[in-house]
Each structure stands twice: as structure tokens, then as C-alpha cells.
Design a protein around this motif. Structure first.
Motif, PDB file in Angstrom:
ATOM      1  N   ASP A 158       0.861  -1.187   0.000  1.00 46.66           N
ATOM      2  CA  ASP A 158       0.000   0.000   0.000  1.00 46.66           C
ATOM      3  C   ASP A 158       0.892   1.230   0.000  1.00 46.66           C
ATOM      4  OD1 ASP A 158      -2.533  -1.384   0.230  1.00 46.66           O
ATOM      5  OD2 ASP A 158      -1.950  -1.850   2.285  1.00 46.66           O
ATOM      6  N   SER A 159       0.637   2.154  -0.934  1.00 44.65           N
ATOM      7  CA  SER A 159       1.472   3.346  -1.046  1.00 44.65           C
ATOM      8  C   SER A 159       0.646   4.465  -1.656  1.00 44.65           C
ATOM      9  CB  SER A 159       2.703   3.036  -1.920  1.00 44.65           C
ATOM     10  OG  SER A 159       3.635   4.092  -1.868  1.00 44.65           O
ATOM     11  N   THR A 160       1.332   5.528  -2.041  1.00 48.20           N
ATOM     12  CA  THR A 160       0.699   6.623  -2.782  1.00 48.20           C
ATOM     13  C   THR A 160       1.547   6.924  -4.012  1.00 48.20           C
ATOM     14  OG1 THR A 160       1.875   8.277  -1.456  1.00 48.20           O
ATOM     15  CG2 THR A 160      -0.366   7.700  -0.748  1.00 48.20           C
TER      16      THR A 160
ATOM     17  N   LEU B  82       4.384   4.951 -13.022  1.00 45.75           N
ATOM     18  CA  LEU B  82       3.985   5.435 -11.710  1.00 45.75           C
ATOM     19  C   LEU B  82       5.143   5.297 -10.730  1.00 45.75           C
ATOM     20  CD1 LEU B  82       0.605   3.477 -11.570  1.00 45.75           C
ATOM     21  CD2 LEU B  82       0.970   5.816 -12.411  1.00 45.75           C
ATOM     22  N   GLU B  83       5.622   6.425 -10.223  1.00 43.86           N
ATOM     23  CA  GLU B  83       6.625   6.370  -9.170  1.00 43.86           C
ATOM     24  C   GLU B  83       5.876   6.463  -7.852  1.00 43.86           C
ATOM     25  OE1 GLU B  83      10.538   8.649  -7.365  1.00 43.86           O
ATOM     26  OE2 GLU B  83       9.636   9.409  -9.199  1.00 43.86           O
ATOM     27  N   LEU B  84       6.145   5.508  -6.971  1.00 41.74           N
ATOM     28  CA  LEU B  84       5.441   5.463  -5.694  1.00 41.74           C
ATOM     29  C   LEU B  84       6.240   6.156  -4.602  1.00 41.74           C
ATOM     30  CD1 LEU B  84       4.066   1.813  -5.757  1.00 41.74           C
ATOM     31  CD2 LEU B  84       3.174   3.873  -6.849  1.00 41.74           C
ATOM     32  N   ALA B  85       5.595   6.404  -3.492  1.00 46.70           N
ATOM     33  CA  ALA B  85       6.234   7.084  -2.360  1.00 46.70           C
ATOM     34  C   ALA B  85       7.439   6.314  -1.835  1.00 46.70           C
ATOM     35  CB  ALA B  85       5.213   7.300  -1.246  1.00 46.70           C
ATOM     36  N   ASN B  86       7.448   4.977  -2.000  1.00 42.70           N
ATOM     37  CA  ASN B  86       8.579   4.179  -1.510  1.00 42.70           C
ATOM     38  C   ASN B  86       9.746   4.153  -2.502  1.00 42.70           C
ATOM     39  OD1 ASN B  86       7.726   2.427  -3.506  1.00 42.70           O
ATOM     40  ND2 ASN B  86       7.590   0.646  -2.178  1.00 42.70           N
ATOM     41  N   GLY B  87       9.625   4.843  -3.645  1.00 39.84           N
ATOM     42  CA  GLY B  87      10.702   4.916  -4.622  1.00 39.84           C
ATOM     43  C   GLY B  87      10.606   3.910  -5.752  1.00 39.84           C
TER      44      GLY B  87
ATOM     45  N   LYS C  80      -1.136  12.570  -8.826  1.00 39.49           N
ATOM     46  CA  LYS C  80      -0.185  12.604  -7.718  1.00 39.49           C
ATOM     47  C   LYS C  80      -0.974  12.555  -6.399  1.00 39.49           C
ATOM     48  CE  LYS C  80       3.280  15.543  -5.577  1.00 39.49           C
ATOM     49  NZ  LYS C  80       4.067  16.769  -5.676  1.00 39.49           N
ATOM     50  N   GLY C  81      -0.521  11.710  -5.494  1.00 40.04           N
ATOM     51  CA  GLY C  81      -1.172  11.584  -4.193  1.00 40.04           C
ATOM     52  C   GLY C  81      -2.257  10.524  -4.130  1.00 40.04           C
TER      53      GLY C  81
END
Length: 171
Positions: free
Chosen positions: A104-106, A121-126, A141-142
Motif C-alpha cells: 500500500d502506497s501513494t 507510476l513512481e510510488l512514495a517508496n521509490g 499525484k497523491g
């Protein structure tokens, strides 16, 4: 002290001679046996010997202790890559309880890919994923994203509570 340890691994070396048939380290078995001793002096001497052997193995790199949260974080960072994480830390029960089947991420950034209808898609975890299924409208985004292993292989993503789409990890 033992209750705080989450996982224990053996490095291939002379320590393999100290591994019992059940896969447990004899030194930890000896530590456990010390608890059963009733004479205080014998129990303390036993604990001293067992702890010295454990510390020596750890200093030599033959015995590693890992935090469960660190193992899960490592598996989450590798989720979706070609390298399987199911036996990353030796397999067995320790790997089962730290198994990662969902992420689960954004979405940090979303950009149109070269192929029509696909998005990177680049996620918050990189991690960076690409949609395999074409999307009419790109994600924002978000947006929340949930990635899961697909039943027949591959990965599926649900973006902002929408329908499930096929995705692949790029990096």
C-alpha cells in the motif's frame, strides 16, 4: 532478550557445524537448557558460556539477528522485482511470518509511457511501476495505490479505489 529477537540467520562458514538437524543453532539450544537448571551457580555459569558462544558467533559473522520490521521493509522494497522474496532470509517459518503479498502506497508522480494508454507510476517508496492495461485517464499525484500479486502471476494495482489493473515493476 530472546523474546526481542525476530529472526536469526547463519552465514555459510564454520558455523554450519553448529547447526542441529532441525535447523536451529545449538548455541541457542544451550541457552535454553540453561534456564532449566535449578542451582543458581550452575545456571549462571551455563548462561555465561552460552552467551559468550553466541556473541563470538555474531562477532565472526556466523550468526545474524534481524529485526522483523527491517525484514518486512526489505521485502516491501523488493516487492514486484524478479528476485523472489519468499526465501530471502532462509525460508521456513521466519519467512512465512514476514511474507509480503501486498503493498500500500501513494503515487508520487505519474507520467505517460511511450506505449499508448500506459502510465509510469513512481510510488512514495521509490519503486516505479508501469500499467500494462491501458487507462483512459491517468492517475494523479497523491492517489492511493494498492499492489497485489495476481492469481496467475504478475501484479495487479487498484488506484484510488478504482478497478484492478495489470501492472509491472520497472525499477
Amino acid at each position: 532478550m530472546v523474546g526481542l529477537m525476530s529472526g536469526i540467520l547463519l552465514a555459510p562458514s564454520a558455523a554450519t557445524a553448529q547447526v542441529s538437524d532441525g535447523g536451529t543453532v545449538r548455541q541457542l539450544d544451550q541457552l535454553s537448557q540453561c534456564r532449566a537448571m535449578t542451582d543458581d551457580k550452575e545456571r549462571l555459569a551455563c548462561f555465561d558460556r552460552a552467551s559468550a558462544a553466541i556473541l563470538a558467533s555474531r562477532a565472526a559473522g556466523d550468526l545474524m539477528v534481524l529485526d522483523r520490521k527491517a525484514v518486512i521493509a526489505r521485502k516491501q522494497s523488493r516487492f514486484g522485482l524478479a528476485v523472489p522474496t519468499s526465501e530471502m532470509f532462509g525460508g521456513g517459518r521466519a519467512d512465512e511470518v514476514t511474507d509480503v503479498r501486498q503493498l500500500d502506497s501513494t503515487i508520487k508522480t505519474a507520467s505517460a509511457a511511450k506505449a499508448y494508454g500506459r502510465w509510469n507510476l513512481e510510488l512514495a517508496n521509490g519503486s516505479v511501476w508501469q500499467t500494462v492495461d491501458a487507462l483512459t485517464f491517468g492517475p494523479s499525484k497523491g492517489d492511493a495505490i494498492t499492489l497485489k500479486e495476481a492469481p496467475l502471476g504478475g501484479y495487479r494495482a487498484t488506484i484510488a479505489g478504482g478497478r484492478s489493473i495489470l501492472v509491472k515493476r520497472i525499477r
